[in-house]
Design an enzyme around this catalytic site. Structure first.
Site, PDB file in Angstrom:
ATOM      1  N   TYR A 345       0.841  -1.200   0.000  1.00 20.84           N
ATOM      2  CA  TYR A 345       0.000   0.000   0.000  1.00 20.84           C
ATOM      3  C   TYR A 345       0.877   1.253   0.000  1.00 20.84           C
ATOM      4  O   TYR A 345       1.742   1.418   0.869  1.00 20.84           O
ATOM      5  CB  TYR A 345      -0.897  -0.015   1.232  1.00 20.84           C
ATOM      6  CG  TYR A 345      -1.950   1.065   1.234  1.00 20.84           C
ATOM      7  CD1 TYR A 345      -2.932   1.116   0.248  1.00 20.84           C
ATOM      8  CD2 TYR A 345      -1.959   2.037   2.228  1.00 20.84           C
ATOM      9  CE1 TYR A 345      -3.894   2.099   0.251  1.00 20.84           C
ATOM     10  CE2 TYR A 345      -2.933   3.020   2.249  1.00 20.84           C
ATOM     11  CZ  TYR A 345      -3.893   3.050   1.259  1.00 20.84           C
ATOM     12  OH  TYR A 345      -4.845   4.038   1.265  1.00 20.84           O
ATOM     13  N   CYS A 810     -45.797  67.278  13.839  1.00 18.26           N
ATOM     14  CA  CYS A 810     -46.454  66.397  12.878  1.00 18.26           C
ATOM     15  C   CYS A 810     -47.917  66.239  13.271  1.00 18.26           C
ATOM     16  O   CYS A 810     -48.218  65.887  14.427  1.00 18.26           O
ATOM     17  CB  CYS A 810     -45.747  65.039  12.853  1.00 18.26           C
ATOM     18  SG  CYS A 810     -46.564  63.798  11.825  1.00 18.26           S
ATOM     19  N   CYS A 840     -44.433  57.564  10.489  1.00 18.50           N
ATOM     20  CA  CYS A 840     -45.151  58.685   9.862  1.00 18.50           C
ATOM     21  C   CYS A 840     -44.589  59.048   8.506  1.00 18.50           C
ATOM     22  O   CYS A 840     -45.317  59.310   7.556  1.00 18.50           O
ATOM     23  CB  CYS A 840     -45.103  59.902  10.783  1.00 18.50           C
ATOM     24  SG  CYS A 840     -46.041  59.663  12.303  1.00 18.50           S
TER      25      CYS A 840
END
Length: 920
Positions: A345, A810, A840
Site C-alpha cells: 500500500y 407632525c 409617519c
C-alpha cells in the site's frame, strides 16, 4: 472472538472494497480452490458483484464482494447556503451541513442496500488509514439503514497478495470510529474555512482586477485551503528570500600543492572575509612566508548508511529527485502498481519494518531478476555478510508497513517507463535497506602558512555495499597525497580569490514536500493534491527542474494576508489542526471539542481579514490593473430581480467604495438600487422583510460614517432596500447616493436609475415623491425642483405640519419634528423637517414654511443665496476636494471636513465635527 452464527449454517457475507479493482483482486484470491467465482452486474455498471464460497474460521460463508469508488458520501452545506450569493460567508462557520450520497453514486448506494438486506455479516475492505475508516462508516450507514442486525467487521491488509488477504480475512477486527471522527472533523473544518475564504477572495477580487491569466473570468475561483495556502506560503517565502538577497563580495585564500602522488587543494579555515583590506593583509603575510608546515594528519573510517524503509513522502521526494516525476504522477503510478499486486500500500507514514515481517522472503522473490537478482542472492548468502536488519526511522502510522515489493516482475506488458522506474526504485530501495552501509577511509590534512590554517580532505571507498544496488546515490571523494606531521613544502599556488554570496535556490518539489512534512501540512496521501491545486489555481508555476515560483496572484494573496498581520500562509494554524485531528483519532479529544475551538478561532481570523480587506486590495493593486467595471460585486444576495426575473439582485461595492444593489445579469439587465453615499460598511443578513415583494427581500446591516449623517440618526441601521424603509430614503435624500453620475447617465453609458430602483420598486413605486407627493418618479428627479417653477407643488405631507411655539409638529402623531440638512447634489445644505417617528414619514422643507409654502423648490435655500440649478452645476460628489462653492456643507469619504460650512447648522465658521449644535 467468536464468529459462529446460526449453529454452523452458511451465512451471507457482504464484502465492500474501496475500488472495483480491489474487489476483483480480493475475490480472485479468496475464491481459488472453492469451486470458482461468479460475477454479475450491480446497479452501477462499474461496480460488479462477485460471488463464491469461503470459510472464515469454522464458519461457512457465501461471500458477495462489491465496491465503492472512494468516498460514498459528500459533506456540503444545506441548500440555503450553497449558492455563493445566498449568505454572508461568515455564516458558513455555523451554517448547517449534511453528509449525503451524491447523484452520481446513487446506483452504488442502491446495490449496497439490496445486497445488505439479505446478509448477516458486513466485512469492510477499505484502505487501512483514517480516510479508509471514514469511507467504511459511510458504507455502514447505508447498509445498516436497511438492515440493523448486520455483524460488522473490518479487514486490515497492506498488499493485494495471497498471504495478506487470507491472513486479514481470518483475523477480522472491528472498525475504528475514532479514526472516522477525525476525518469528519477535518472535512467539516476544511469545508467551512475553505468555502468562507474562497467566497470572500473570489467575490472581492476577481471583478475588481484584470486577471490576464484567466481565459474565462466567469468560472475563475480564487480558492483558499487550510493546507493549500501554507504550501503556497513556503514557495512565496523562499521567493522573497531570493528577491531580498543582496549580493555581497567576499575574498578567500586558496592554496594547492602538487606532488608525485597528485594534487591536494587546501581550504582556508577562516572560510572567507568580507573586508578586502583585511584579506589583502593576511594574503601578503602568507606570500611573504609561503612555507607550509603540516600540523595534523587524521585517518578515520567513515560509514554511509542506507536510507530508512520507504514511506510515502520519501517515495515522492526521491521520485522527484531521481526521475523528475511530479508527486501527483508518482502517486498515480504507485496506486496502479499496488492494485496490480506488485508493491505494498503506497500511502503510509511508517518507515520501520515490524519484527514479524519476513524480510528474507521478500528478498528471495527478487533473486531471479536479471539486473539486481545477483545482489539479492548475495544478501541471502550468510558468508557474504552483506545482510543488515534495516534501521527504523521512528514513524509508525499503525496501519501499514513501509512501501516494499510484494511480487516479482522483470517488466510487465503495458507498463510505461514510469511504471518500470518506480517499481525499480521500490525494489532497489528495499534491498538497500537490508544491506550493510558503505565503508570509506577519510584522510584530513591540516597545514599552517604564516599562522593561517588550511585543510584538505579526501576519501577512498573501501566497500560500496548498499551503493552497489542503490544506483541513485554516490559517495565520491578526492585522493589526498601522503603527508606526515612536521613536513614542510612550498605551495604550488597561493591565490587571493573573490566571490559573491548567492541566494538559496527556488524550492524543488522534493524541498517543498520536506517543508510540508516537517510542518505537518497535509497527510502523506494528500500532499501531492495540495501542490497540484496551487498549479491548477495559477498560484504557482513549476519549471523543468521541478522548482516552484509564485505567480503574481499567489504572491499578491500571501502579501495581502501578511500585511493584515494574520499569517494565514504560515503552517502553524494547520499544524495545530493536524495535531487536534490526531488527538481525536486516539481518543484524547472529542470531535465536537475540536470543531468548536478550531472554527471559533478561524472565524475570528476571517472577520478580521474581511475588516482589513483593503490590505488585500492594495497588494493586488501592485500586480494587476484595476478592472474597467464601475462596481465591485460583494456578492451577497439581497432579493430576486423584479425586472428580469432571471437572476438575483446582489450587494455590490463600486470602485470608489460606494455601495449599490444590482442584478447579476448585468449588463443584460440594468436593474439597480443606489444606496446612501455615507455607508462605510454593508452586509446582507438573513432577516427577511415582511412587507416587500417579490421576495424574499433580505435586510441589509448598514454602518454609516458618523460625520456624514445628522447626529440624530444611528450609525448602525438594519434596513430594507425594497422601498419600505423610511430612514433609508431620508438618508438618501440627506446624503445622496455617493459619487455616481448625476447627469442621468451611468458609468457604463446607460441611463441611471433613481436611488430606489425603478425596476425593484414593487412597493416603493407606490410611495409618493418627497417633494410633490406624486408617484412615478423619485424625489431626486422631481420636476418640481426645476427653477423655472417658482410655485411648484408642495409635498402632500406638508399639509400635516403644524407650527406651535416656533416648533414644527407632525399632525399625524403630534411629535416635534427634527430639523435636518440635506446633502444631495441638488439640495445640499438645504434645511428640512422630518418626524422622528419612522412610521409617519413626515417631511417638509424649512424654506417652504418660511415662505408660506410659496417658494417651492427652486428658490434660495436659507442663507445660501444659491439656486438649485447652481447647485446642480457646482455641486460636488462626496469626497471630491473641488473649490468651495458658496459654503456648501459636506465631509469627505474619510470623514475629513472639506472646505465649506457646517452641515449641521450651516455656520461657515466651523465644521460639523466641531459644531456646538451637534447632538441637540
Amino acid at each position: 472472538m467468536s464468529r459462529r452464527s446460526g449453529g454452523g449454517r452458511m451465512i451471507r457475507v457482504l464484502n465492500v472494497a474501496e475500488k472495483p479493482s480491489v474487489a476483483k483482486a480480493v475475490s480472485e484470491i479468496l475464491s481459488r480452490g472453492s469451486g470458482g467465482m461468479r460475477s454479475r452486474l450491480g446497479r452501477s455498471r462499474y461496480n460488479r458483484v462477485f460471488e463464491f464460497e469461503y470459510t472464515i474460521g469454522s464458519q461457512a460463508c457465501h461471500m458477495l464482494v462489491t465496491s465503492v469508488i472512494g468516498h460514498l458520501m459528500e459533506l456540503e452545506f444545506e441548500d440555503r447556503f450553497r449558492k455563493w450569493h445566498s449568505c454572508d460567508p461568515a455564516e458558513l462557520y455555523h451554517a448547517p451541513v449534511r453528509k449525503h450520497v451524491p447523484q452520481d453514486k446513487l446506483d452504488i448506494k442502491i446495490t449496497l442496500e439490496e445486497e445488505a438486506r439479505r446478509c448477516q455479516w458486513l466485512v469492510l475492505w477499505l484502505d487501512c488509514d483514517r480516510e479508509g475508516e471514514n469511507i467504511a462508516f459511510e458504507v455502514i450507514e447505508v447498509c445498516t439503514s436497511v438492515n440493523d442486525h448486520l455483524n460488522i467487521w473490518r479487514a486490515h491488509f497492506s498488499a493485494l497478495i495471497d498471504r495478506e488477504i487470507h491472513h486479514s480475512v481470518q483475523n477480522l477486527a472491528r472498525p475504528n470510529k475514532l479514526f472516522s471522527d477525525a476525518v469528519d472533523a477535518r472535512q467539516e473544518i476544511d469545508l467551512r474555512i475553505g468555502a468562507s475564504f474562497t467566497r470572500f477572495q473570489t467575490m472581492l477580487l476577481k471583478d475588481l482586477f484584470v486577471l490576464d491569466f484567466a481565459s474565462d473570468n466567469r468560472s475563475l475561483v480564487l480558492s483558499y485551503g487550510p493546507c493549500q495556502f501554507p504550501t503556497l506560503g513556503f514557495i512565496v517565502e523562499r521567493y522573497w528570500e531570493i528577491q531580498s538577497h543582496e549580493a555581497e563580495e567576499f575574498w578567500t585564500i586558496n592554496c594547492s600543492h602538487t606532488s608525485e602522488e597528485g594534487t591536494a587543494n587546501f581550504i582556508w579555515m577562516r572560510g572567507h572575509l568580507f573586508d578586502y583590506t583585511s584579506a589583502v593583509v593576511i594574503y601578503e603575510m602568507c606570500v611573504e612566508e609561503p612555507a607550509a608546515t603540516v600540523k595534523n594528519v587524521k585517518h578515520q573510517e567513515k560509514l554511509k548508511y542506507p536510507p530508512y524503509p520507504l514511506s510515502t513522502v520519501e517515495l515522492q521526494k526521491r521520485a522527484s529527485r531521481f526521475f523528475r516525476m511530479s508527486s501527483e504522477h508518482t502517486m498515480k503510478i504507485a496506486e496502479e502498481l499496488y492494485q496490480a499486486g506488485f508493491i505494498s500500500y503506497p500511502r503510509t507514514e511508517t518507515d520501520g519494518f515490524s519484527v514479524n515481517t519476513d524480510l528474507h522472503a521478500i528478498v528471495r522473490e527478487q533473486v531471479t531478476h536479471p539486473i539486481w537478482g545477483s545482489y539479492a542472492q548475495q544478501l541471502l548468502d550468510v558468508e557474504a555478510r552483506l545482510w543488515r536488519n534495516p534501521s527504523n526511522g521512528g514513524h509508525d502510522d499503525k496501519a501499514h508497513p513501509p512501501i516494499h515489493p510484494t511480487k516479482f516482475s522483470a517488466g510487465e506488458t503495458g507498463w510505461s517507463q514510469d511504471h518500470n522506474r518506480l517499481y525499480e526504485l521500490v525494489v532497489r530501495h528495499f534491498l538497500a535497506c537490508v544491506s550493510q552501509p558503505a565503508v570509506g577511509a577519510e584522510t584530513t590534512v591540516e597545514i599552517d602558512i604564516a599562522g593561517e590554517q588550511f585543510s584538505a580532505s579526501g576519501r577512498v571507498i573501501i566497500a560500496k555495499n548498499y551503493l552497489d544496488v542503490y544506483r541513485f546515490e554516490s559517495w565520491g571523494g578526492n585522493i589526498v597525497p601522503t603527508y606526515t606531521i612536521g613536513q614542510q613544502f612550498i605551495p604550488t599556488s597561493l591565490t587571493l580569490d573573490s566571490g559573491v554570496t548567492r541566494p538559496p535556490p527556488l524550492l524543488s518539489e522534493a524541498d517543498l514536500l520536506s517543508c510540508m512534512d516537517k510542518a505537518g501540512i497535509g497527510t502523506d496521501a494528500t500532499m501531492h493534491d495540495h501542490i497540484k491545486k496551487l498549479l491548477d489555481r495559477c498560484y504557482a508555476t513549476k519549471d523543468s527542474n521541478t522548482r516552484f515560483s509564485p505567480t503574481n496572484l499567489g504572491e499578491a494573496l500571501v502579501m495581502g494576508y501578511d500585511e493584515m498581520g494574520y499569517e494565514l500562509w504560515k503552517p502553524y494554524l494547520r499544524a495545530m489542526m493536524e495535531c487536534d485531528m490526531k488527538a481525536v483519532s486516539i481518543g484524547t479529544k472529542r470531535k465536537s471539542e475540536v470543531l468548536e475551538s478550531c472554527l471559533q478561532q478561524m472565524k475570528a481570523c476571517f472577520l478580521d481579514a474581511r475588516r482589513n480587506k483593503v490590505k488585500l486590495l492594495e497588494a493586488m493593486g501592485l500586480f494587476f490593473e484595476r478592472s474597467a467595471g464601475d462596481a465591485h460585486n460583494v456578492g451577497e444576495t439581497v432579493r430576486p430581480c423584479s425586472l428580469c426575473s432571471e437572476a438575483d439582485m446582489v450587494l455590490k461595492r463600486r470602485l470608489n467604495g460606494d455601495y449599490m444593489v444590482g442584478c447579476l445579469r448585468f449588463p443584460n439587465c440594468r436593474n439597480v438600487v443606489w444606496l446612501p453615499g455615507s455607508i462605510s460598511e454593508a452586509a446582507v443578513t438573513n432577516h427577511v422583510c415582511s412587507s416587500c415583494a417579490p421576495g424574499p427581500v433580505y435586510k441589509v446591516q448598514f454602518k454609516f460614517r458618523r460625520l456624514e449623517i445628522p447626529p440624530n440618526y444611528d450609525v448602525d441601521h438594519l434596513g430594507c432596500i425594497g422601498g419600505c424603509d423610511v430612514i433609508l430614503r431620508e438618508l438618501i435624500e440627506i446624503c445622496g447616493t455617493g459619487s455616481h453620475n448625476h447627469t442621468g447617465m451611468s458609468a457604463r453609458g446607460q441611463r441611471g436609475t433613481e436611488p430606489m430602483s425603478s425596476a425593484s420598486r414593487g412597493n416603493s413605486r407606490q410611495e409618493p415623491c418627497l417633494h410633490c407627493g406624486q408617484t412615478g418618479h423619485s424625489s431626486n428627479h422631481c420636476p418640481s425642483q426645476d427653477s423655472s417653477c417658482p410655485r411648484a407643488a408642495q409635498p402632500a405631507r406638508v399639509r400635516n405640519a403644524r407650527i406651535i411655539s416656533g416648533e414644527v409638529q407632525c399632525n399625524s402623531c403630534g411629535a416635534t419634528c427634527a430639523l435636518r440638512t440635506a446633502n444631495t447634489e441638488s439640495n445640499r445644505g438645504r434645511k428640512f423637517y422630518t418626524c422622528q417617528s419612522q412610521e409617519c414619514g413626515f417631511f417638509v422643507w424649512a424654506d417652504s414654511l418660511e415662505d408660506g409654502g410659496t417658494r417651492g423648490h427652486g428658490g434660495s435655500r436659507g442663507g445660501n443665496g444659491r439656486s438649485s440649478s447652481t447647485a446642480r452645476r457646482g455641486g460636488r460628489a462626496r469626497g471630491r476636494r473641488d473649490a468651495p462653492t458658496n459654503g456648501v456643507a459636506f465631509v469627505s469619504a474619510t470623514g475629513e471636513p472639506v472646505s465649506g460650512s457646517c452641515f449641521v447648522c450651516g455656520d461657515p465658521s466651523h465644521f460639523a465635527n466641531a459644531c456646538p449644535n451637534r447632538g441637540r
